[in-house]
Design a protein around this motif. Structure first.
Motif, PDB file in Angstrom:
ATOM      1  N   CYS A 149       0.835  -1.205   0.000  1.00  7.03           N
ATOM      2  CA  CYS A 149       0.000   0.000   0.000  1.00  7.03           C
ATOM      3  C   CYS A 149       0.871   1.256   0.000  1.00  7.03           C
ATOM      4  CB  CYS A 149      -0.918   0.009   1.215  1.00  7.03           C
ATOM      5  SG  CYS A 149      -2.271  -1.179   1.164  1.00  7.03           S
ATOM      6  N   PHE A 150       1.919   1.240   0.803  1.00  5.46           N
ATOM      7  CA  PHE A 150       2.807   2.402   0.872  1.00  5.46           C
ATOM      8  C   PHE A 150       3.672   2.519  -0.379  1.00  5.46           C
ATOM      9  CE2 PHE A 150       1.512   2.070   5.219  1.00  5.46           C
ATOM     10  CZ  PHE A 150       1.640   3.341   5.753  1.00  5.46           C
ATOM     11  N   SER A 154       3.257   5.494  -3.387  1.00  4.15           N
ATOM     12  CA  SER A 154       4.300   6.495  -3.639  1.00  4.15           C
ATOM     13  C   SER A 154       4.396   6.876  -5.108  1.00  4.15           C
ATOM     14  CB  SER A 154       5.660   5.967  -3.144  1.00  4.15           C
ATOM     15  OG  SER A 154       6.093   4.860  -3.936  1.00  4.15           O
ATOM     16  N   ARG A 165      -1.821   4.956   1.823  1.00  3.65           N
ATOM     17  CA  ARG A 165      -1.162   4.861   3.129  1.00  3.65           C
ATOM     18  C   ARG A 165      -2.172   4.633   4.251  1.00  3.65           C
ATOM     19  NH1 ARG A 165       1.488  10.047   1.240  1.00  3.65           N
ATOM     20  NH2 ARG A 165       3.323   9.351   0.049  1.00  3.65           N
TER      21      ARG A 165
END
Length: 212
Positions: A149-150, A154, A165
Motif C-alpha cells: 500500500c505504501f 508512492s 497509506r
C-alpha cells in the motif's frame, strides 16, 4: 515501423487492462464469498471467527477455492500494476501477498472456538503443522500487503498516495488486533472491516490504473 508498433502497443495495453481487471475483481470475489459463507454456515459467527476457519468442515473446499482464486487474481493484478507504474517493490510485495493467499488455501487453519460444529470452545489444544504454515503464510502476506500500500501509493497522485497509506495503516491495525490473540468481538469485526478496506484499495487502485 509505425504500422508494426501500433498493434503491438495496443495488444500490450489490452493485456495490462486485463491484468488490472483481475485486481478489480479479486476483492469482491473474496469478500462476497467469505461473507455469504459466514452468514449461512452453521456454527460460524462473524463476531468470533475469522474467515480462515471457513476452510474447515465439509464445505471447507469453498473457502479453500476462494483463497486460491483470490490469490491468483492478486498475482495478475500485481503484474498489471508492474506494467502500469514505475518501481518494482510495490508490485513485488503485492505478489507475495497473492502467494500468501494461495498458501493459506493449501494449508488449512485448525478448527477452534466452536467451529465447525462440535469443536471445543477456545483455541485448539495443539497447533498442527498445516495450521502453523497457514498462520505463517498469512502473517507474511499481510505484512507485505501493508508495505505494498505504501510502496504503490508512492507512485500515485498525492490524494491517492494518502488513500493508499491510510488503507495500509488501517489494515495493519486490524491485523495487529487479531495477531494479539484477542477474541473480542470488536477486534474480530475490526479485522473483517480491515480486510474489506484492503480489498477496496486494490480494486479502486486497479480501476484507476485501467483508465490511465
Amino acid at each position: 515501423m509505425t504500422t508494426t508498433l501500433g498493434p503491438t502497443r495496443t495488444a500490450t495495453a489490452s493485456g495490462t487492462r486485463a491484468l488490472l481487471t483481475c485486481g478489480v475483481l479479486a476483492g469482491p470475489v473474496y469478500v462476497l464469498t467469505g461473507l455469504v459463507q459466514g452468514l449461512t454456515r452453521a456454527g460460524f459467527d462473524l463476531t468470533r471467527h475469522p474467515a480462515s476457519l471457513l476452510s474447515d468442515g465439509s464445505l471447507g473446499f469453498i473457502q479453500i477455492t476462494n483463497f486460491v482464486v483470490s490469490g491468483l487474481l492478486t498475482l495478475a493484478a500485481a503484474a498489471g500494476i508492474r506494467r502500469a507504474l514505475p518501481g518494482r517493490w510495490g508490485p513485488g510485495l503485492l505478489a507475495v501477498y497473492g502467494v500468501g493467499l494461495i498458501c493459506a488455501g493449501v494449508f488449512r487453519a485448525d478448527p477452534q472456538d466452536g467451529f465447525p460444529l462440535g469443536t471445543p470452545a477456545g483455541p485448539p489444544a495443539s497447533v498442527s503443522w498445516h495450521g502453523t504454515l497457514h498462520f505463517v503464510s498469512g502473517g507474511i502476506g499481510f505484512i507485505c500487503l501493508v508495505a505494498a500500500c505504501f510502496a504503490i501509493g508512492s507512485h500515485l497522485s498525492p490524494g491517492r498516495a494518502w488513500y493508499s497509506r491510510i488503507s495500509g495503516l488501517l489494515f495493519l491495525i486490524g491485523f495487529a488486533g487479531v495477531a494479539s490473540g484477542s477474541t473480542s468481538p470488536a477486534v474480530t469485526l475490526g479485522f473483517w472491516a480491515a480486510v474489506i478496506v484492503a480489498w477496496t484499495w486494490l480494486a479502486t487502485t486497479s480501476a484507476h490504473l485501467t483508465r490511465r
